[in-house]
Enzyme design. Sequence first.
Site: not given
Ligand code: BG6
Ligand code: MG
Length: 218
Positions: A9-11, A17, A45, A116-117, A147, A171-172
């Site tokens: 996962d990224l964020d 972030t 998240k 990542s989402a 997710k 993942e976090d």
């Molecule tokens: C996920 C985050 O990685 O991405 C969420 O954990 C976030 O908090 C989602 O809403 C979507 O991100 P973005 O950058 O497309 O708004």
């Molecule tokens: Mg995350």
Amino acid sequence: MVYKGVIFDLDGVITDTAQYHYTAWKYLGEKIGIDIDENFNECLKGISRLESLEKILIKGNKENFYNDLQKEDLAKSKNEHYVTLLDKLTPSDVLENIVETLNYLKENDIKIGLASASKNAPTILDKLQLRDYFEVIVDPAQVKKGKPSPDIFLECAKMLGLDAKECIGIEDSKAGVVAINESNMLSIGIGSESNLNHANMIIPSTKELTQTIKTLIN
Ligand code: BG6
Ligand code: MG
């Protein structure tokens, strides 16, 4: 099990972030009269921008106050704020031991993917100068369900040419750990026991990641 791939996962895993997402949602919430705190933020998240907005509106009993176009505008304004916060990102914002872990995986011919989402993921990886480590970056717009559905992790494994069972997911978020578990990968949760007790393994921070991966891969 012989693991051949690790899917990140990224964020909140590669860089912090997650705190910028929170700042931007909290600010938007204040503008529309809905207060959110860090505890509530845990359920945002891992889920998409619009789903996050929907949860915030439900929390404030305002889910019927806005039509779809207005909701898109609200989500757009949150993202514009979030993107300005991303301006500050540099390679020094990569969390501890992430680069060490990525190098270890490369040296051991383990494939690396990103699930990542976030639609901002490629930009963030570029700012952190990490993009070249990733063989596959799944575009979240290409998967039907976000997710906690396992789709994004399954798509990533498929694009890496691996069976899900051969992969480890990191993942976090609560939703992300559910997604990894549902995909039949081994889940590593980064964070607290109270949020991530459904993960196969939990570590408090990325500090412990290289060592954890080493014990699984060798
Ligand atoms: C996920 C985050 O990685 O991405 C969420 O954990 C976030 O908090 C989602 O809403 C979507 O991100 P973005 O950058 O497309 O708004
Ligand atoms: Mg995350």
